[in-house]
Scaffold this motif. Structure first.
Motif, PDB file in Angstrom:
ATOM      1  N   LYS A   6     -69.819 112.416  52.486  1.00 20.59           N
ATOM      2  CA  LYS A   6     -70.819 112.961  51.582  1.00 20.59           C
ATOM      3  C   LYS A   6     -70.431 112.649  50.144  1.00 20.59           C
ATOM      4  CE  LYS A   6     -74.662 115.335  51.395  1.00 20.59           C
ATOM      5  NZ  LYS A   6     -75.877 114.860  52.102  1.00 20.59           N
ATOM      6  N   GLY A   7     -71.312 112.029  49.429  1.00 21.88           N
ATOM      7  CA  GLY A   7     -71.031 111.660  48.056  1.00 21.88           C
ATOM      8  C   GLY A   7     -70.681 110.202  47.872  1.00 21.88           C
ATOM      9  N   LEU A   8     -70.667 109.415  48.974  1.00 24.99           N
ATOM     10  CA  LEU A   8     -70.469 107.977  48.821  1.00 24.99           C
ATOM     11  C   LEU A   8     -71.591 107.390  47.972  1.00 24.99           C
ATOM     12  CD1 LEU A   8     -69.424 106.576  52.339  1.00 24.99           C
ATOM     13  CD2 LEU A   8     -68.026 106.635  50.282  1.00 24.99           C
ATOM     14  N   PRO A   9     -71.299 106.326  47.231  1.00 25.88           N
ATOM     15  CA  PRO A   9     -72.370 105.656  46.496  1.00 25.88           C
ATOM     16  C   PRO A   9     -73.295 104.935  47.475  1.00 25.88           C
ATOM     17  CG  PRO A   9     -70.382 104.343  46.410  1.00 25.88           C
ATOM     18  CD  PRO A   9     -70.003 105.636  47.080  1.00 25.88           C
ATOM     19  N   PRO A  10     -74.402 104.391  47.016  1.00 25.65           N
ATOM     20  CA  PRO A  10     -75.258 103.608  47.916  1.00 25.65           C
ATOM     21  C   PRO A  10     -74.467 102.505  48.615  1.00 25.65           C
ATOM     22  CG  PRO A  10     -76.389 104.009  45.842  1.00 25.65           C
ATOM     23  CD  PRO A  10     -74.994 104.505  45.660  1.00 25.65           C
ATOM     24  N   VAL A  11     -74.639 102.429  49.929  1.00 24.33           N
ATOM     25  CA  VAL A  11     -73.933 101.444  50.745  1.00 24.33           C
ATOM     26  C   VAL A  11     -74.952 100.428  51.235  1.00 24.33           C
ATOM     27  CG1 VAL A  11     -72.546 101.046  52.805  1.00 24.33           C
ATOM     28  CG2 VAL A  11     -72.180 103.125  51.431  1.00 24.33           C
ATOM     29  N   HIS A  12     -74.711  99.168  50.908  1.00 26.40           N
ATOM     30  CA  HIS A  12     -75.581  98.077  51.364  1.00 26.40           C
ATOM     31  C   HIS A  12     -74.801  97.229  52.362  1.00 26.40           C
ATOM     32  CE1 HIS A  12     -78.398  99.124  48.182  1.00 26.40           C
ATOM     33  NE2 HIS A  12     -77.391  99.088  47.314  1.00 26.40           N
ATOM     34  N   ILE A  13     -75.239  97.216  53.604  1.00 23.56           N
ATOM     35  CA  ILE A  13     -74.555  96.480  54.658  1.00 23.56           C
ATOM     36  C   ILE A  13     -75.361  95.231  55.000  1.00 23.56           C
ATOM     37  CG2 ILE A  13     -73.690  96.569  57.032  1.00 23.56           C
ATOM     38  CD1 ILE A  13     -73.478  99.602  56.732  1.00 23.56           C
ATOM     39  N   VAL A  14     -74.684  94.089  55.049  1.00 19.02           N
ATOM     40  CA  VAL A  14     -75.311  92.833  55.463  1.00 19.02           C
ATOM     41  C   VAL A  14     -74.567  92.363  56.707  1.00 19.02           C
ATOM     42  CG1 VAL A  14     -75.964  90.491  54.815  1.00 19.02           C
ATOM     43  CG2 VAL A  14     -75.871  92.294  53.067  1.00 19.02           C
ATOM     44  N   ALA A  15     -75.237  92.367  57.839  1.00 22.54           N
ATOM     45  CA  ALA A  15     -74.612  92.055  59.119  1.00 22.54           C
ATOM     46  C   ALA A  15     -75.309  90.861  59.756  1.00 22.54           C
ATOM     47  CB  ALA A  15     -74.671  93.265  60.050  1.00 22.54           C
ATOM     48  N   SER A  16     -74.759  90.410  60.873  1.00 24.06           N
ATOM     49  CA  SER A  16     -75.354  89.301  61.621  1.00 24.06           C
ATOM     50  C   SER A  16     -75.713  89.766  63.028  1.00 24.06           C
ATOM     51  CB  SER A  16     -74.390  88.116  61.716  1.00 24.06           C
ATOM     52  OG  SER A  16     -74.896  87.127  62.604  1.00 24.06           O
ATOM     53  N   ALA A  17     -76.866  89.324  63.503  1.00 24.72           N
ATOM     54  CA  ALA A  17     -77.313  89.700  64.842  1.00 24.72           C
ATOM     55  C   ALA A  17     -76.403  89.162  65.934  1.00 24.72           C
ATOM     56  CB  ALA A  17     -78.742  89.209  65.073  1.00 24.72           C
ATOM     57  N   LEU A  18     -75.623  88.115  65.642  1.00 20.00           N
ATOM     58  CA  LEU A  18     -74.763  87.500  66.650  1.00 20.00           C
ATOM     59  C   LEU A  18     -73.293  87.837  66.435  1.00 20.00           C
ATOM     60  CD1 LEU A  18     -76.455  83.988  66.937  1.00 20.00           C
ATOM     61  CD2 LEU A  18     -76.684  85.942  68.479  1.00 20.00           C
ATOM     62  N   ASP A  19     -73.021  88.866  65.645  1.00 13.91           N
ATOM     63  CA  ASP A  19     -71.651  89.266  65.353  1.00 13.91           C
ATOM     64  C   ASP A  19     -71.200  90.332  66.336  1.00 13.91           C
ATOM     65  OD1 ASP A  19     -69.214  89.838  64.198  1.00 13.91           O
ATOM     66  OD2 ASP A  19     -70.059  90.936  62.503  1.00 13.91           O
ATOM     67  N   ALA A  20     -69.960  90.211  66.820  1.00 21.45           N
ATOM     68  CA  ALA A  20     -69.417  91.214  67.729  1.00 21.45           C
ATOM     69  C   ALA A  20     -69.289  92.578  67.060  1.00 21.45           C
ATOM     70  CB  ALA A  20     -68.054  90.760  68.249  1.00 21.45           C
ATOM     71  N   LEU A  21     -69.264  92.619  65.727  1.00 25.26           N
ATOM     72  CA  LEU A  21     -69.155  93.886  65.003  1.00 25.26           C
ATOM     73  C   LEU A  21     -70.519  94.429  64.574  1.00 25.26           C
ATOM     74  CD1 LEU A  21     -66.041  93.315  62.685  1.00 25.26           C
ATOM     75  CD2 LEU A  21     -66.138  94.210  65.022  1.00 25.26           C
ATOM     76  N   LEU A  22     -71.600  93.881  65.108  1.00 24.07           N
ATOM     77  CA  LEU A  22     -72.930  94.339  64.713  1.00 24.07           C
ATOM     78  C   LEU A  22     -73.097  95.833  64.946  1.00 24.07           C
ATOM     79  CD1 LEU A  22     -75.909  93.966  63.884  1.00 24.07           C
ATOM     80  CD2 LEU A  22     -76.386  93.360  66.275  1.00 24.07           C
ATOM     81  N   ASP A  23     -72.656  96.325  66.105  1.00 16.87           N
ATOM     82  CA  ASP A  23     -72.851  97.736  66.417  1.00 16.87           C
ATOM     83  C   ASP A  23     -72.082  98.640  65.457  1.00 16.87           C
ATOM     84  OD1 ASP A  23     -74.543  97.089  68.489  1.00 16.87           O
ATOM     85  OD2 ASP A  23     -72.990  97.171  70.027  1.00 16.87           O
ATOM     86  N   ASP A  24     -70.958  98.159  64.909  1.00 20.43           N
ATOM     87  CA  ASP A  24     -70.251  98.919  63.878  1.00 20.43           C
ATOM     88  C   ASP A  24     -71.173  99.180  62.690  1.00 20.43           C
ATOM     89  OD1 ASP A  24     -68.225  97.693  65.568  1.00 20.43           O
ATOM     90  OD2 ASP A  24     -66.758  98.273  64.057  1.00 20.43           O
ATOM     91  N   SER A  25     -71.879  98.139  62.272  1.00 19.79           N
ATOM     92  CA  SER A  25     -72.768  98.264  61.113  1.00 19.79           C
ATOM     93  C   SER A  25     -73.951  99.173  61.418  1.00 19.79           C
ATOM     94  CB  SER A  25     -73.269  96.876  60.689  1.00 19.79           C
ATOM     95  OG  SER A  25     -72.206  96.057  60.245  1.00 19.79           O
ATOM     96  N   VAL A  26     -74.552  99.007  62.589  1.00 15.85           N
ATOM     97  CA  VAL A  26     -75.734  99.800  62.942  1.00 15.85           C
ATOM     98  C   VAL A  26     -75.380 101.279  63.022  1.00 15.85           C
ATOM     99  CG1 VAL A  26     -77.478 100.224  64.721  1.00 15.85           C
ATOM    100  CG2 VAL A  26     -76.840  97.875  64.145  1.00 15.85           C
ATOM    101  N   MET A  27     -74.285 101.607  63.707  1.00 13.63           N
ATOM    102  CA  MET A  27     -73.929 103.006  63.891  1.00 13.63           C
ATOM    103  C   MET A  27     -73.472 103.651  62.584  1.00 13.63           C
ATOM    104  SD  MET A  27     -74.773 103.777  66.875  1.00 13.63           S
ATOM    105  CE  MET A  27     -74.121 105.429  66.860  1.00 13.63           C
TER     106      MET A  27
END
Length: 641
Positions: A556-577
């Motif tokens: 709580k209180g983090l600044p705006p977070v902008h995530i840029v991910a790739s649909a074919l990345d194994a870490l995609l679910d990290d970004s989505v969740m």
């Protein structure tokens, strides 16, 4: 095309090939190869019939796992996308075979090998769909990771490592990615297996590069051998690649002195920030400063520590602080300068890129301490960097994205000013070995292959003894591609060389450890089986290691977070969740998912139009943090030419 139409077409085209082959079989001079191809086409039909209902099941529910309707992305969608890519290539090749198999110039052996490779790939993708179905059934609604501890992840790892992977590194290499990247991926894999064959020989770095060049030919002409060797290396070989040295504008070494910063809540009060002390005691932090871009040449003198001085332009109101990726164990700010220089020129802002200490010699929390200290130093000494720091943006990719988030969490806990925004490219937000649908992609990804030294998570080697850093690799013509890799931690530098080491050959298991396959199906098994144990350490669950596991109060209180991910990345679910978690807390967050690109796409900036466009998305988000207006299109094109 609807997936039902795709698989109906697959059955029809395979039948056309079988009919055409039967028609020319009597006149064929290679009846054995013809019979092999007939068998392969029947296997593809069988896999297609089994895969279609699995795809139907996922397409019916995968929208429940998206961040929102405007961001259709998660691991289940990705698995469906990858299967469609594989089937699309099979259809293209099968139509060619049906039309040309009777021709005098038709290369039967070559086409048999092609279809066998893609048949194997479809078989393994079918197995991944079965595994993903287990994840879907076990996890709560809308969750991509398990919410309770259990043995599921370890069972998956043991099942997963036994599966055959070489088919994805040979003829099928990179089929899921943008076509413009496939030649590069082929170069990477050929270079790695060639280097792996020679790196233990008594040669200098340049000598090894020369040997690798001469031995690479066989891997060019024999894709099956290339795939087999790459699987063996990633399963058994402790191999680490570091980036080459490139020039920077300024190298700063921050002295290990306590800093006094104003409290964010009451600037009349101050808080003391101590230098990094974890594991090795107080020590300096090295930074690479891209001051004022490449175009600033005039202005007053600026004095920096160490007697450095240069001409500067007026101070910029913006400051970009960058943390590099590399799995916390490899690479430096230098290895990411190809896109940092481009960004500095495009936005005309100073960029400070931090070289933090690497694990396992400097395990958690050393890197976090150094990055936080560098952040605080930059706030206090922004004038030395050519900025007034009215707007500060943290940027990082992969492990660096993780550090952007955790440094901001630490700033909040210390009461100092938080950045005005975070731009995290394909960040690692969960460093445990929990299974998710997108993490199954490591089976087919040449840039993020699963190996005993790599595990599922990028911090698996925090407690390991050493990392083999082969800094002299490819001092010659092939060193250009080194910065494009994000190697993971290794176990020991004393293992046998590829030429000495023999793969551990075992009998195929009678049944998989996850007993969820149909009775008539078994995935292809690897003959390079190894013993892999999932790490069990509370460090991985520390919220400053895995911010996805943080309590709401820490985020709580983090600044705006902008995530840029790739649909074919194994870490995609990290970004989505992680984006879901922040949105559920009413924290400002955006998630942009690019298509057809691998993990680490920022380092591939100059290779394709798609990677340039992905980089431009990151720049757009940074501009939003800085509240900069985007230049006209003609100026952007002129600046990037």
């Amino acid at each position: 095309m609807d997936h039902k139409d795709v698989f109906a077409t697959l059955q029809l085209v395979c039948s056309d090939v079988i009919l055409a082959l039967n028609g020319c079989r009597s006149s064929s001079s290679n009846a054995g190869a013809t019979d092999r191809l007939l068998g392969v086409m029947r296997q593809i039909q069988e896999h297609g019939r089994a895969v279609e209902p699995l795809i139907t099941g996922f397409t019916a529910v995968y929208h429940h796992f998206d961040l929102d309707a405007q961001t259709p992305a998660n691991g289940y969608r990705t698995l469906v996308k990858v299967v469609h890519s594989c089937v699309a290539y099979i259809l293209q090749k099968a139509r060619y075979i049906a039309s040309n198999c009777a021709g005098a110039f038709f290369r039967m052996d070559h086409n048999v090998s092609e279809m066998e490779a893609y048949c194997s790939a479809l078989c393994q993708l079918r197995a991944l769909l079965y595994l993903a179905k287990i994840i879907l059934n076990d996890n709560p609604h809308g969750q991509l990771y398990p919410q309770e501890e259990g043995g599921l992840s370890e069972r998956f790892v043991q099942e997963y490592i036994s599966m055959h992977k070489a088919c994805f590194y040979g003829r099928c290499l990179g089929f899921q990615f943008s076509p413009s990247l496939r030649p590069f991926l082929q170069t990477v894999v050929i270079s790695m297996v060639s280097f792996g064959e020679n790196y233990k020989k008594q040669q200098t770095g340049l000598g090894i590069a020369a040997l690798s060049f001469f031995t690479s030919g066989k891997y060019v002409v024999d894709p099956e051998l290339r795939g087999t060797e790459f699987e063996r290396i990633t399963q058994n070989l402790d191999l680490q690649i570091t980036s080459t040295v490139v020039q920077v504008n300024v190298m700063l070494t921050i002295p290990a002195l306590s800093l006094s910063l104003p409290l964010a809540s009451d600037p009349s009060l101050s808080v003391s920030v101590s230098p990094p002390v974890a594991h090795s005691g107080p020590g300096p932090v090295k930074d690479s400063a891209e001051l004022f871009g490449l175009s600033r040449q005039e202005g007053p003198q600026l004095s920096l520590p160490g007697g450095f001085s240069r001409h500067t332009a007026p101070l910029s109101p913006c400051l970009l602080i960058h943390f590099h990726g590399g799995g916390f164990v490899a690479q430096t700010s230098k290895s990411h300068e190809n896109y940092l220089k481009s960004w500095s020129k495009d936005m005309n802002v100073p960029i400070l890129s931090v070289d933090y200490s690497l694990a396992p010699e400097a395990p958690f929390p050393r890197a976090l301490e150094e990055c936080f200290y560098a952040y605080c130093w930059a706030l206090k000494n922004c004038h030395l960097l050519g900025s007034t720091a009215e707007r500060v943006c943290l940027v990082g990719d992969s492990a660096g994205g993780n550090l952007c988030i955790t440094v901001s969490m630490r700033a909040m806990s210390h009461g100092v000013r938080v950045p005005d925004g975070i731009v995290a490219a394909y960040p690692a937000t969960l460093l445990t070995t929990d299974a998710s649908p997108s993490r199954l992609l490591t089976l087919i990804d040449p840039l993020l292959p699963l190996s005993p030294a790599q595990q599922f998570d990028t911090l698996a080697a925090l407690g390991q003894d050493t990392v083999k850093m082969l800094s002299n690799f490819a001092q010659g013509a092939t060193n250009w591609f080194q910065t494009l890799l994000e190697p993971k931690a290794t176990t020991s530098s004393n293992g046998p060389s590829p030429s000495e080491e023999k793969p551990q050959v075992q009998e195929y298991p009678e049944s998989p450890q996850v007993q969820e396959y149909p009775e008539n199906f078994e995935p292809l098994r690897s003959r390079c089986l190894v013993d892999m144990r999932t790490p069990c350490t509370p460090i991985m669950k520390n919220p400053f290691v895995s911010p996805l596991l943080s309590s709401d109060s820490l985020l709580k209180g983090l600044p705006p977070v902008h995530i840029v991910a790739s649909a074919l990345d194994a870490l995609l679910d990290d970004s989505v969740m992680f984006a879901k978690k922040l949105r559920n807390m009413n924290q400002p967050v955006t998630l942009t998912v690019v298509e057809d690109l691998p993990h680490g796409f920022l380092s591939l900036l100059q290779l394709s139009k798609e990677t340039q466009e992905a980089s431009d998305i990151c720049v757009k988000r940074i501009r939003e943090v800085f509240q900069q207006e985007e230049p006209p299109a003609d100026q952007r094109q002129a600046g990037s030419s």
